[in-house]
Design a protein around this motif. Structure first.
Motif, mmCIF file in Angstrom:
data_model
loop_
_atom_site.group_PDB
_atom_site.id
_atom_site.type_symbol
_atom_site.label_atom_id
_atom_site.label_comp_id
_atom_site.label_asym_id
_atom_site.label_seq_id
_atom_site.Cartn_x
_atom_site.Cartn_y
_atom_site.Cartn_z
ATOM 1 N N PHE A 63 0.817 -1.214 0.000
ATOM 2 C CA PHE A 63 0.000 0.000 0.000
ATOM 3 C C PHE A 63 0.853 1.267 0.000
ATOM 4 C CE2 PHE A 63 -2.462 -3.330 2.141
ATOM 5 C CZ PHE A 63 -3.606 -3.340 1.356
ATOM 6 N N GLY A 64 2.165 1.098 -0.190
ATOM 7 C CA GLY A 64 3.050 2.253 -0.251
ATOM 8 C C GLY A 64 3.464 2.802 1.097
ATOM 9 N N VAL A 65 3.338 2.000 2.163
ATOM 10 C CA VAL A 65 3.678 2.442 3.512
ATOM 11 C C VAL A 65 4.870 1.634 4.000
ATOM 12 C CG1 VAL A 65 2.866 2.742 5.872
ATOM 13 C CG2 VAL A 65 1.283 3.057 3.958
ATOM 14 N N ASP A 66 5.899 2.323 4.453
ATOM 15 C CA ASP A 66 7.066 1.644 5.014
ATOM 16 C C ASP A 66 6.761 1.201 6.441
ATOM 17 O OD1 ASP A 66 9.519 0.669 5.629
ATOM 18 O OD2 ASP A 66 10.615 2.538 5.370
ATOM 19 N N ALA A 67 7.171 -0.020 6.777
ATOM 20 C CA ALA A 67 6.901 -0.536 8.117
ATOM 21 C C ALA A 67 7.563 0.309 9.194
ATOM 22 C CB ALA A 67 7.373 -1.987 8.229
ATOM 23 N N ALA A 68 8.714 0.903 8.883
ATOM 24 C CA ALA A 68 9.373 1.759 9.860
ATOM 25 C C ALA A 68 8.546 3.004 10.163
ATOM 26 C CB ALA A 68 10.757 2.158 9.356
ATOM 27 N N THR A 69 7.749 3.461 9.191
ATOM 28 C CA THR A 69 6.884 4.622 9.409
ATOM 29 C C THR A 69 5.767 4.303 10.395
ATOM 30 O OG1 THR A 69 7.337 5.328 7.142
ATOM 31 C CG2 THR A 69 5.467 6.355 8.242
ATOM 32 N N LEU A 70 5.302 3.072 10.379
ATOM 33 C CA LEU A 70 4.213 2.690 11.278
ATOM 34 C C LEU A 70 4.644 2.747 12.734
ATOM 35 C CD1 LEU A 70 2.911 -0.338 9.202
ATOM 36 C CD2 LEU A 70 1.695 1.803 9.575
ATOM 37 N N GLY A 71 5.849 2.294 13.026
ATOM 38 C CA GLY A 71 6.333 2.337 14.403
ATOM 39 C C GLY A 71 5.724 1.291 15.309
ATOM 40 N N PHE A 72 5.525 0.072 14.799
ATOM 41 C CA PHE A 72 5.019 -1.003 15.642
ATOM 42 C C PHE A 72 6.041 -1.347 16.724
ATOM 43 C CE2 PHE A 72 2.286 -2.190 11.920
ATOM 44 C CZ PHE A 72 1.073 -2.051 12.572
ATOM 45 N N SER A 73 5.567 -1.855 17.839
ATOM 46 C CA SER A 73 6.443 -2.281 18.920
ATOM 47 C C SER A 73 6.981 -3.685 18.626
ATOM 48 C CB SER A 73 5.699 -2.272 20.252
ATOM 49 O OG SER A 73 4.642 -3.222 20.237
ATOM 50 N N THR A 74 7.972 -4.086 19.413
ATOM 51 C CA THR A 74 8.523 -5.431 19.245
ATOM 52 C C THR A 74 7.471 -6.499 19.534
ATOM 53 O OG1 THR A 74 9.338 -5.340 21.528
ATOM 54 C CG2 THR A 74 10.865 -4.687 19.788
ATOM 55 N N GLN A 75 6.586 -6.238 20.471
ATOM 56 C CA GLN A 75 5.513 -7.184 20.765
ATOM 57 C C GLN A 75 4.573 -7.323 19.577
ATOM 58 O OE1 GLN A 75 3.159 -6.190 24.183
ATOM 59 N NE2 GLN A 75 1.984 -8.076 24.132
ATOM 60 N N ASP A 76 4.274 -6.207 18.903
ATOM 61 C CA ASP A 76 3.414 -6.266 17.717
ATOM 62 C C ASP A 76 4.051 -7.119 16.629
ATOM 63 O OD1 ASP A 76 1.496 -4.601 18.864
ATOM 64 O OD2 ASP A 76 2.510 -2.786 18.167
ATOM 65 N N TYR A 77 5.345 -6.927 16.393
ATOM 66 C CA TYR A 77 6.028 -7.712 15.372
ATOM 67 C C TYR A 77 6.043 -9.194 15.736
ATOM 68 C CZ TYR A 77 7.740 -3.478 13.068
ATOM 69 O OH TYR A 77 7.824 -2.298 12.391
ATOM 70 N N ALA A 78 6.278 -9.502 17.016
ATOM 71 C CA ALA A 78 6.309 -10.900 17.442
ATOM 72 C C ALA A 78 4.938 -11.559 17.259
ATOM 73 C CB ALA A 78 6.756 -10.999 18.896
ATOM 74 N N LEU A 79 3.867 -10.837 17.580
ATOM 75 C CA LEU A 79 2.523 -11.390 17.409
ATOM 76 C C LEU A 79 2.181 -11.574 15.932
ATOM 77 C CD1 LEU A 79 0.566 -9.370 20.135
ATOM 78 C CD2 LEU A 79 1.254 -11.769 20.224
ATOM 79 N N ARG A 80 2.626 -10.653 15.089
ATOM 80 C CA ARG A 80 2.322 -10.756 13.669
ATOM 81 C C ARG A 80 3.120 -11.849 12.977
ATOM 82 N NH1 ARG A 80 -0.060 -6.154 11.161
ATOM 83 N NH2 ARG A 80 -0.846 -4.686 12.708
ATOM 84 N N SER A 81 4.173 -12.339 13.624
ATOM 85 C CA SER A 81 4.985 -13.383 13.002
ATOM 86 C C SER A 81 4.334 -14.759 13.100
ATOM 87 C CB SER A 81 6.366 -13.426 13.667
ATOM 88 O OG SER A 81 6.253 -13.871 15.008
ATOM 89 N N ALA A 82 3.336 -14.911 13.970
ATOM 90 C CA ALA A 82 2.753 -16.235 14.185
ATOM 91 C C ALA A 82 2.155 -16.800 12.903
ATOM 92 C CB ALA A 82 1.691 -16.165 15.283
ATOM 93 N N GLY A 83 1.406 -15.985 12.176
ATOM 94 C CA GLY A 83 0.788 -16.461 10.952
ATOM 95 C C GLY A 83 1.791 -16.854 9.894
#
Length: 308
Positions: free
Chosen positions: A67-87
């Protein structure tokens, strides 16, 4: 008195060495045992946590990059990234564990057969060599794909390299077990350590490629079904710069008591909300002319969510 003084001064009595040894055990070994135990527990946990974080970032980066958005721009936390890795890890982890289970069952069956018969069964001499040859072929294909000799996909090269090495070692281990010998032999342990490192690197590489592909596939599905995201109506004090026909703008009427909000925008979906910012995407978003608008989630805007 002299004998008592000698005992109190730590002389060579029966009680002295026992007391000193007991103090050494109670003061030194328990601490070292705790240190080894903690290191044993924390090292795998830290490694798995790092893997979850990295694969979660790879998946998220591929998802929002569509969608043209860099993940670094979003600023997710480490917990968010860990939860999103499950899928992204369910399928690779399940496939790897299933293959490992089959390999272990075959390995123990071969060991039991070799220990019972004491010699190789008919045709058993060639099966391990066949596995090793197949492994060499797969490893060679992976090397050629990595060098660009043939058009290998993102996951083809690491999967061929890793599975080829595993088959080579597995075939040799089966040969030893069918003959009733122990494996590994001392002279091959360094080679096995290098093979294990290469297999680990290939696995890391393959799952990273899978996470990227999984994120891109989910992004394409979401782009075709944006109705899955919450519908958003936004009231603002200033006009938003949306491309033509990507959002419905309404100028709010001026009442007797003027209000701060002058413009209303509809036809939007909430793509993400992170760190007090909302990433809004039009319902008719397209790859060629679509855009994502970032607005603050504060008193400068008025937001209403609705269910479709």
């Amino acid at each position: 008195m002299a004998e008592g003084n000698r005992r109190n001064d730590g002389g060579p009595t029966a009680d002295g060495p026992l007391t000193a040894e007991g103090d050494s055990d109670s003061g030194g070994r328990p601490w070292s045992n705790w240190a080894v135990t903690l290191a044993t527990l924390l090292a795998p946990t830290t490694f798995i946590g790092a893997l979850l974080l990295y694969f979660g970032f790879a998946y998220t980066d591929a998802l929002y990059a569509h969608f043209g958005v860099d993940a670094a721009t979003l600023g997710f936390s480490t917990q968010d990234y860990a939860l999103r890795s499950a899928g992204a890890l369910y399928v690779p982890a399940g496939a790897a564990l299933t293959v490992a289970l089959v390999a272990v069952l075959v390995y123990y069956a071969a060991r039991a057969l070799g220990a019972r018969s004491g010699r190789l069964p008919p045709g058993g001499r060639f099966a391990p060599y066949l596995l090793s040859v197949c492994g060499l072929v797969l490893f060679t294909l992976g090397m050629l794909g990595g060098l660009g000799v043939w058009d290998a996909g993102a996951m083809d090269t690491p999967l061929l390299l890793g599975s080829g090495l595993v088959l080579v070692v597995y075939g040799r281990a089966l040969f030893f077990k069918l003959s009733g010998s122990e494996y590994p032999v001392a002279r091959e342990r360094l080679a096995l350590a290098l093979v294990a490192a290469l297999v680990g690197l290939s696995s890391f590489w393959a799952v990273h490629a899978y996470a990227k592909q999984h994120g891109d596939d989910d992004a394409r599905y979401l782009a075709r079904n944006l109705w899955l995201r919450p519908a958003v109506t936004v009231d603002t004090t200033e006009r938003l710069n949306f491309p033509p026909r990507q959002a419905r703008e309404t100028v709010l009427p001026v009442a007797d008591h003027p209000q701060r909000f002058r413009y209303r925008y509809e036809g939007l979906r909430l793509l993400a909300e992170v760190n007090g910012r909302m990433f809004l995407i039009p319902e008719n978003w397209s790859e060629t002319g679509g855009s994502v608008l970032v607005i603050p989630a504060n008193s400068a805007v008025r937001v209403a969510f609705r269910a479709d």
